[in-house]
Design a protein around this motif. Structure first.
Motif, PDB file in Angstrom:
ATOM      1  N   TYR A  10       0.839  -1.204   0.000  1.00 60.87           N
ATOM      2  CA  TYR A  10       0.000   0.000   0.000  1.00 60.87           C
ATOM      3  C   TYR A  10       0.872   1.251   0.000  1.00 60.87           C
ATOM      4  O   TYR A  10       0.627   2.198  -0.759  1.00 60.87           O
ATOM      5  N   LYS A  11       1.927   1.244   0.847  1.00 58.97           N
ATOM      6  CA  LYS A  11       2.818   2.414   0.918  1.00 58.97           C
ATOM      7  C   LYS A  11       3.561   2.617  -0.400  1.00 58.97           C
ATOM      8  O   LYS A  11       3.743   3.748  -0.852  1.00 58.97           O
ATOM      9  N   ASN A  12       3.988   1.515  -1.026  1.00 60.63           N
ATOM     10  CA  ASN A  12       4.686   1.618  -2.312  1.00 60.63           C
ATOM     11  C   ASN A  12       3.769   2.174  -3.390  1.00 60.63           C
ATOM     12  O   ASN A  12       4.170   3.020  -4.196  1.00 60.63           O
ATOM     13  N   ASN A  13       2.525   1.676  -3.408  1.00 60.29           N
ATOM     14  CA  ASN A  13       1.549   2.151  -4.397  1.00 60.29           C
ATOM     15  C   ASN A  13       1.217   3.624  -4.179  1.00 60.29           C
ATOM     16  O   ASN A  13       1.086   4.390  -5.133  1.00 60.29           O
ATOM     17  N   LEU A  14       1.086   4.017  -2.905  1.00 55.42           N
ATOM     18  CA  LEU A  14       0.779   5.412  -2.598  1.00 55.42           C
ATOM     19  C   LEU A  14       1.935   6.316  -2.998  1.00 55.42           C
ATOM     20  O   LEU A  14       1.721   7.405  -3.542  1.00 55.42           O
ATOM     21  N   GLY A  15       3.180   5.846  -2.768  1.00 47.02           N
ATOM     22  CA  GLY A  15       4.342   6.627  -3.151  1.00 47.02           C
ATOM     23  C   GLY A  15       4.429   6.803  -4.656  1.00 47.02           C
ATOM     24  O   GLY A  15       4.702   7.908  -5.149  1.00 47.02           O
ATOM     25  N   ALA A  16       4.165   5.728  -5.402  1.00 40.56           N
ATOM     26  CA  ALA A  16       4.187   5.799  -6.862  1.00 40.56           C
ATOM     27  C   ALA A  16       3.093   6.733  -7.368  1.00 40.56           C
ATOM     28  O   ALA A  16       3.305   7.511  -8.314  1.00 40.56           O
ATOM     29  N   TYR A  17       1.931   6.668  -6.733  1.00 44.59           N
ATOM     30  CA  TYR A  17       0.805   7.537  -7.109  1.00 44.59           C
ATOM     31  C   TYR A  17       1.182   9.010  -6.934  1.00 44.59           C
ATOM     32  O   TYR A  17       0.903   9.841  -7.801  1.00 44.59           O
ATOM     33  N   LYS A  18       1.831   9.339  -5.809  1.00 39.02           N
ATOM     34  CA  LYS A  18       2.189  10.732  -5.543  1.00 39.02           C
ATOM     35  C   LYS A  18       3.190  11.266  -6.576  1.00 39.02           C
ATOM     36  O   LYS A  18       3.062  12.394  -7.045  1.00 39.02           O
ATOM     37  N   TYR A  19       4.181  10.443  -6.936  1.00 38.42           N
ATOM     38  CA  TYR A  19       5.168  10.870  -7.934  1.00 38.42           C
ATOM     39  C   TYR A  19       4.519  11.042  -9.309  1.00 38.42           C
ATOM     40  O   TYR A  19       4.794  12.006 -10.035  1.00 38.42           O
ATOM     41  N   LEU A  20       3.650  10.092  -9.666  1.00 35.24           N
ATOM     42  CA  LEU A  20       2.960  10.179 -10.955  1.00 35.24           C
ATOM     43  C   LEU A  20       2.027  11.384 -10.994  1.00 35.24           C
ATOM     44  O   LEU A  20       1.953  12.094 -12.004  1.00 35.24           O
ATOM     45  N   LYS A  21       1.352  11.618  -9.881  1.00 36.94           N
ATOM     46  CA  LYS A  21       0.427  12.749  -9.820  1.00 36.94           C
ATOM     47  C   LYS A  21       1.175  14.067  -9.982  1.00 36.94           C
ATOM     48  O   LYS A  21       0.722  14.965 -10.696  1.00 36.94           O
ATOM     49  N   ARG A  22       2.334  14.189  -9.332  1.00 35.14           N
ATOM     50  CA  ARG A  22       3.108  15.423  -9.452  1.00 35.14           C
ATOM     51  C   ARG A  22       3.600  15.610 -10.882  1.00 35.14           C
ATOM     52  O   ARG A  22       3.597  16.732 -11.412  1.00 35.14           O
ATOM     53  N   PHE A  23       4.016  14.534 -11.519  1.00 34.20           N
ATOM     54  CA  PHE A  23       4.455  14.598 -12.919  1.00 34.20           C
ATOM     55  C   PHE A  23       3.309  15.086 -13.806  1.00 34.20           C
ATOM     56  O   PHE A  23       3.492  15.973 -14.651  1.00 34.20           O
ATOM     57  N   LEU A  24       2.124  14.523 -13.614  1.00 36.01           N
ATOM     58  CA  LEU A  24       0.962  14.922 -14.407  1.00 36.01           C
ATOM     59  C   LEU A  24       0.564  16.367 -14.118  1.00 36.01           C
ATOM     60  O   LEU A  24       0.128  17.088 -15.022  1.00 36.01           O
ATOM     61  N   ASP A  25       0.722  16.792 -12.868  1.00 39.29           N
ATOM     62  CA  ASP A  25       0.429  18.187 -12.517  1.00 39.29           C
ATOM     63  C   ASP A  25       1.346  19.146 -13.269  1.00 39.29           C
ATOM     64  O   ASP A  25       0.899  20.177 -13.787  1.00 39.29           O
TER      65      ASP A  25
END
Length: 217
Positions: free
Chosen positions: A10-25
């Motif tokens: 869960y923590k790994n998935n959340l971390g990947a989500y945050k990095y991807l979200k910032r990239f998309l932002d």
């Protein structure tokens, strides 16, 4: 899979989500600023030509983890907006009772071009600058002024645990048609279900809401 492995995934998935979200932002805000640059120029000229004031309005909002930042909008109000509102005691009382909002047609602070910008949400376009800076995300709970944090009570830390957004579940489900305390539940529902798929769903629902002009004050 044991509990520790599930927690680690869960923590790994959340971390990947945050990095991807910032990239998309970053990519999304850059593209939007380039695409809408002619709109920025035209609106800035129109707004400034009306009364000589600034084309932009910056208001202090509360960001992730309680960090304040200046949120940008195109100025939709008169330069003496607060004085005009407070000069009418009955209208000011209505403004406070209605979660610090008034319908555009009865709000003496809003300029004619400002009413159009609010109906179409064009006044929100400068927030792509906030997204590029990292103050906000494209998707997230709407940033609030400090006084509004009182509405969240003991849930305020949960509300502030994610980055605020230019678009969010509150906007996608009616915006100003949903006042406090219901608004708190809507915003916190997003916090409970953060994921890339949920963000994409909210993005398209918000676009539909904007075109329908639902809850646009």
């Amino acid at each position: 899979m044991n509990k520790e492995e599930k927690s680690s995934n869960y923590k790994n998935n959340l971390g990947a989500y945050k990095y991807l979200k910032r990239f998309l932002d970053i990519v999304g805000s850059l593209l939007a600023l380039i695409l809408f640059s002619p709109v920025f120029l035209i609106l800035a000229i129109i707004i400034k030509s009306r009364d000589g004031g600034s084309a932009f309005f910056a208001q202090t909002r509360i960001g992730q983890y309680g960090k304040p930042f200046k949120m940008y909008k195109f100025r939709s109000m008169r330069m003496d907006a607060e004085e005009v509102l407070k000069s009418d005691l009955d209208l000011y009382a209505k403004y406070v009772a209605n979660d610090y909002k008034l319908l555009a047609e009865e709000d003496p602070r809003i300029t004619p071009i400002g009413r159009w910008m609010r109906r179409t949400s064009v006044d929100e376009l400068p927030q792509f600058l906030n997204i590029l800076k990292g103050d906000m995300s494209i998707i997230g709970p709407r940033p609030v002024v400090e006084k509004e944090l009182e509405e969240y009570g003991d849930r305020v830390d949960k509300f502030l645990s994610v980055k605020p957004g230019a678009m969010g579940l509150w906007q996608a489900t009616g915006r100003s048609n949903i006042g406090y305390p219901e608004r708190c539940d809507v915003e916190l529902e997003y916090v409970d279900h953060v994921s890339l798929g949920y963000d994409i769903s909210i993005f398209f629902k918000t676009i539909v809401s904007i075109f329908k002009k639902e809850g646009a004050y």
